[in-house]
Design an enzyme around this catalytic site. Sequence first.
Site, mmCIF file in Angstrom:
data_model
loop_
_atom_site.group_PDB
_atom_site.id
_atom_site.type_symbol
_atom_site.label_atom_id
_atom_site.label_comp_id
_atom_site.label_asym_id
_atom_site.label_seq_id
_atom_site.Cartn_x
_atom_site.Cartn_y
_atom_site.Cartn_z
ATOM 1 N N LYS A 124 1.356 -1.047 -0.222
ATOM 2 C CA LYS A 124 -0.109 0.057 -0.329
ATOM 3 C C LYS A 124 0.818 1.366 0.130
ATOM 4 O O LYS A 124 2.004 1.220 0.738
ATOM 5 C CB LYS A 124 -0.755 -0.119 1.414
ATOM 6 C CG LYS A 124 -2.444 1.075 1.404
ATOM 7 C CD LYS A 124 -2.864 1.451 2.543
ATOM 8 C CE LYS A 124 -1.824 2.702 3.434
ATOM 9 N NZ LYS A 124 -1.442 3.651 2.632
ATOM 10 N N GLY A 144 7.298 4.607 7.873
ATOM 11 C CA GLY A 144 6.552 5.914 8.696
ATOM 12 C C GLY A 144 6.847 6.143 9.300
ATOM 13 O O GLY A 144 7.984 5.864 10.319
ATOM 14 N N SER A 145 5.419 6.761 10.668
ATOM 15 C CA SER A 145 5.673 7.333 11.623
ATOM 16 C C SER A 145 5.893 6.742 12.897
ATOM 17 O O SER A 145 5.481 5.499 12.712
ATOM 18 C CB SER A 145 4.659 7.894 11.451
ATOM 19 O OG SER A 145 4.214 7.779 11.610
ATOM 20 N N THR A 146 6.449 6.770 13.547
ATOM 21 C CA THR A 146 6.835 6.464 15.485
ATOM 22 C C THR A 146 5.044 6.168 15.841
ATOM 23 O O THR A 146 5.316 4.283 16.261
ATOM 24 C CB THR A 146 7.295 7.106 15.967
ATOM 25 O OG1 THR A 146 9.571 6.995 15.026
ATOM 26 C CG2 THR A 146 7.639 5.781 17.451
ATOM 27 N N GLU A 147 4.355 6.717 15.061
ATOM 28 C CA GLU A 147 3.450 6.871 16.820
ATOM 29 C C GLU A 147 2.821 5.524 15.551
ATOM 30 O O GLU A 147 1.564 4.359 16.228
ATOM 31 C CB GLU A 147 2.346 8.377 16.114
ATOM 32 C CG GLU A 147 1.191 8.482 16.651
ATOM 33 C CD GLU A 147 0.346 9.407 15.836
ATOM 34 O OE1 GLU A 147 1.428 9.915 15.431
ATOM 35 O OE2 GLU A 147 -0.829 9.738 15.938
ATOM 36 N N GLY A 194 4.106 2.979 13.777
ATOM 37 C CA GLY A 194 4.440 2.019 13.772
ATOM 38 C C GLY A 194 4.134 0.786 15.546
ATOM 39 O O GLY A 194 3.960 0.059 15.143
ATOM 40 N N CYS A 227 13.690 10.190 6.579
ATOM 41 C CA CYS A 227 13.825 10.095 8.341
ATOM 42 C C CYS A 227 14.987 9.984 8.488
ATOM 43 O O CYS A 227 15.304 10.180 10.032
ATOM 44 C CB CYS A 227 12.896 8.293 8.476
ATOM 45 S SG CYS A 227 13.911 7.761 7.014
ATOM 46 N N GLU A 239 10.550 15.264 15.817
ATOM 47 C CA GLU A 239 10.676 14.754 14.577
ATOM 48 C C GLU A 239 9.955 15.977 13.342
ATOM 49 O O GLU A 239 8.530 15.925 13.736
ATOM 50 C CB GLU A 239 10.603 13.772 13.787
ATOM 51 C CG GLU A 239 11.114 13.428 12.375
ATOM 52 C CD GLU A 239 10.356 12.147 11.938
ATOM 53 O OE1 GLU A 239 9.683 11.585 12.316
ATOM 54 O OE2 GLU A 239 11.461 11.308 10.877
HETATM 55 P P1 NAI Z 1 2.285 7.700 8.796
HETATM 56 O O1 NAI Z 1 2.718 6.739 9.784
HETATM 57 O O2 NAI Z 1 0.636 8.415 9.396
HETATM 58 O O3 NAI Z 1 2.189 7.129 7.188
HETATM 59 C C1 NAI Z 1 2.776 6.273 6.706
HETATM 60 C C2 NAI Z 1 1.720 5.093 6.021
HETATM 61 O O4 NAI Z 1 1.019 4.609 7.011
HETATM 62 C C3 NAI Z 1 0.955 5.709 5.153
HETATM 63 O O5 NAI Z 1 0.873 4.662 3.619
HETATM 64 C C4 NAI Z 1 -0.334 5.448 6.106
HETATM 65 O O6 NAI Z 1 -1.406 5.631 4.874
HETATM 66 C C5 NAI Z 1 -0.154 4.101 6.740
HETATM 67 N N1 NAI Z 1 -0.718 3.915 7.909
HETATM 68 C C6 NAI Z 1 -1.187 5.372 8.606
HETATM 69 N N2 NAI Z 1 -1.916 4.884 9.127
HETATM 70 C C7 NAI Z 1 -1.949 3.722 9.814
HETATM 71 C C8 NAI Z 1 -2.187 2.185 10.741
HETATM 72 N N3 NAI Z 1 -3.040 2.700 11.569
HETATM 73 N N4 NAI Z 1 -1.543 0.879 10.281
HETATM 74 C C9 NAI Z 1 -1.479 0.684 9.017
HETATM 75 N N5 NAI Z 1 -0.990 1.987 7.994
HETATM 76 C C10 NAI Z 1 -0.807 3.003 8.569
HETATM 77 O O7 NAI Z 1 2.616 9.075 8.223
HETATM 78 P P2 NAI Z 1 1.847 10.153 8.043
HETATM 79 O O8 NAI Z 1 0.847 10.896 8.497
HETATM 80 O O9 NAI Z 1 2.001 10.786 6.584
HETATM 81 O O10 NAI Z 1 3.229 11.672 8.811
HETATM 82 C C11 NAI Z 1 3.082 12.021 9.361
HETATM 83 C C12 NAI Z 1 4.467 11.877 10.029
HETATM 84 O O11 NAI Z 1 5.504 10.686 10.614
HETATM 85 C C13 NAI Z 1 5.661 13.014 9.201
HETATM 86 O O12 NAI Z 1 5.358 14.158 10.002
HETATM 87 C C14 NAI Z 1 7.125 12.656 9.927
HETATM 88 O O13 NAI Z 1 7.171 12.676 11.053
HETATM 89 C C15 NAI Z 1 6.715 10.673 9.697
HETATM 90 N N6 NAI Z 1 6.594 9.474 9.014
HETATM 91 C C16 NAI Z 1 8.562 9.320 9.074
HETATM 92 C C17 NAI Z 1 8.235 8.671 8.107
HETATM 93 C C18 NAI Z 1 10.250 8.459 8.184
HETATM 94 O O14 NAI Z 1 9.984 7.104 7.172
HETATM 95 N N7 NAI Z 1 9.950 7.666 8.580
HETATM 96 C C19 NAI Z 1 7.664 8.592 6.379
HETATM 97 C C20 NAI Z 1 6.131 9.539 6.627
HETATM 98 C C21 NAI Z 1 6.115 10.135 7.664
#
Ligand code: NAI
Length: 798
Positions: free
Chosen positions: A193, A245-248, A250, A301, A398
């Site tokens: 996804k 993605g985000s630690t939250e 994760g 990241c 972050e």
């Molecule tokens: P996110 O962690 O919400 O999104 C990343 C992916 O996870 C997206 O594909 C999203 O649809 C999916 N996702 C969201 N909630 C989910 C759940 N409960 N179960 C499974 N999949 C889920 O990140 P977001 O909201 O786009 O960005 C927010 C913050 O996260 C950013 O400001 C940044 O601080 C951090 N982030 C860190 C990344 C990294 O590479 N470490 C990449 C993207 C965001």
Amino acid sequence: MTSVAEIFETMEYGPAPESDKPAREWLAAHDGAFGQFIGGRWTAVAQDALFDVQEPATGKPLARVTQGSAADVDAAVKAARAALPAWRDLPGHARARHLYALARAIQKHARLFAVVESLDNGKPIRETRDLDIPLVARHFYHHAGWAQLLESEFPGYEGAGVVGQIIPWNFPLLMLAWKVAPALAAGCTIVIKPAEFTPLTALLFAEIAQEAGLPAGVLNVVTGDGSTGAAIVDHPDVDKIAFTGSTEVGRVIRRATAGSGKKLSLELGGKSPFIVFEDADLDSVVEGVVDAIWFNQGQVCCAGSRLLVQEGIHDALIAKLKRRMETLRLGRPLDKAVDMGAIVAPVQLERIRTLVEAGRDEGASMWQPSWACPTEGCFYPPTLFTDVAPSSSVAQVEIFGPVLVAMTFRTPSEAVAIANNTPYGLAASVWTENINLALDIAPKIKSGVVWINATNLFDASAGFGGYRESGFGREGGKEGMYEYLKKAKTPSTLDARRSTLASSNGKGSGERRASSVEEILPAIDRTPKLYVGGKQARPDSGYSRRVLGADGQVLGVVGDGNRKDLRNAVEAAHKASGWARTTGHARAQILYYVAENLAARGDEFAARLSAMTGGDGAAEVQAAVARLFTYAAWADKFDGAVHDVPIRGVALAMHEPIGVVGVAAPDESPLLGLVSLVAPLVAMGNTVVAVPSERHPLAATDFYSVLDTSDVPGGVINIVTGARDALATVLAEHDDVDAVWYFGGAEGAAAVERASASNMKRTWAEWEPRDWTGADGEGREFLRAATQVKNVWVPYGE
Ligand code: NAI
């Protein structure tokens, strides 16, 4: 109108827009709306399930994609499950061919991918074109190699099964590649996804992967938001989840999968330190900072978002940095002259603004360059905070935007303490001209990657991943492969597969039937020559040798090489020594290309081999192609080691090529035997003078025409036909030859060993014939013999 003189004065750049026409045509071909890609087909577009994808630079809608439901996810998982057994049971070599085809397909459509990515994400075309997409291709090439080596390097392991992959929006296609390539190599099937902001390159990839022949159901793409992601995580028939993605989120996924038996890897956020000691080269540091925090608008990241500066140079560095920030160019992502593009989405822009406001409220000083940031579209200027307290929110949270916070330290240990003062641990960058200091600091920092005098370096061969709240598991490298493997329940079936060299592609009948025209006309005479320095050469002797077929009839003639021919060949091999300095990746690509061109002419080679040996020529060609894949695979993977010597420091055991190596090939398996010896040598950076089988040399003389069309630089492989044992002895005596491999039987082996004493060259002389078709014909034994180890001792510390 600015005059030329003014341009020279101001060094203003005019816009250099990249056309978006082909990208928009691709979107139009889909009527701007996408269903899900499941089981090798697009699902019908359900109008009520569509949501808009916007172009961050303009805020305008770009396309509409489907919000994936639990039913969509279920259909995708079922398709992946159905495709799993056939995909997992393919020999590694067959999957390697698929991955190779994907790498090639990405290169063929590189610009389209780059433009679609820039439109969708907002990042500058310069980055997508020069970084994202080349790294994507590199990832598939590298993992074609792991597929090829799966049976030998991971014995007793098999693919983890159906994997669910959830990726973010900051590097949409690159994150896809980091996840998809190892999963495919391992024999997993996939439901992936993409992020809701940036799904387009994943959809384009699905389409192109299908065109490249990836079997239906092996890769399924389901678009949607977090709830779609959650449906993947929760699906009971998924064996592994990989998330970036985000630690939250994760943390949510860790809880959701706990106790389910699903494998899990998490690549999460970071607040990475960028540590500058006072002896660092400040101009390089400034460029490093630009790459650390303004690359991809800081939406990285592992961005070096915390600048830790030794006190004495703080003011000088900040002044230089501000000057550089004034010259950064921000603008339309498709303008080839911009350094920074747009922020991915309004919500992300808002998040940056809020965090920056919080920093100002906490008393930190904020600085931005004097130029105006565009007000339309999602743009945010490069931003610098000074006077920052290490515990403040801008130093801890972050931001995921182009915002750098600077702090000072006095001593190295204080630098380490501040660097580690974060719940994260993804990456770090250390800048000093003092190697002792750099190597002392690197192990003390709690992070998965440390760059010294560099930043944001990535490669498929080097694992990437975090400590602590940055997640666990690694992507890339051999360690990354284990994330997609599990212990096989029945290792015996795998071990049986181990020796399966023949590919699934069983083309080539071995016999080339003469067409009626060929029966009537006499064949055009072919004159095989020697092959020296990338050119065909007549033998110095002026003599030719007859080659007899299995039926005793004369099949053709080859040149009768002598001492002088060998001398020329050795000279040519030395001239090609630059080969040792090419990257393993470049050598791999050339070996793959040789395999590709050999396979394309497979029927012709098979017929010739069968005529010479009376054996199964088709099988031998297939095995030779597979062997070339094996060493293409190894070219960038035969890693050295770091020894734990009893000093405070490290000893780096590095593999080096030996130099110019003479090879005498066996009579049995004349093509496969030759390839089995030459390919590992060349893969490791040696150059070769090869003497082919004396009895069946025609396979080798045909082979040089394949080398000619495969970008093998002249002199890397030289071929001299003739009286093998006599020629091998000459090579063994030659002072400019660094090693000799002899595989022609006991008598010649003894002669080679005796003759080698002159310059004490390494020899590998085999007394017994080998079975070249099986596992004995390849692997680490050959790679060890093709390299020597150099130990570099690096003591360090205070
Ligand atoms: P996110 O962690 O919400 O999104 C990343 C992916 O996870 C997206 O594909 C999203 O649809 C999916 N996702 C969201 N909630 C989910 C759940 N409960 N179960 C499974 N999949 C889920 O990140 P977001 O909201 O786009 O960005 C927010 C913050 O996260 C950013 O400001 C940044 O601080 C951090 N982030 C860190 C990344 C990294 O590479 N470490 C990449 C993207 C965001």
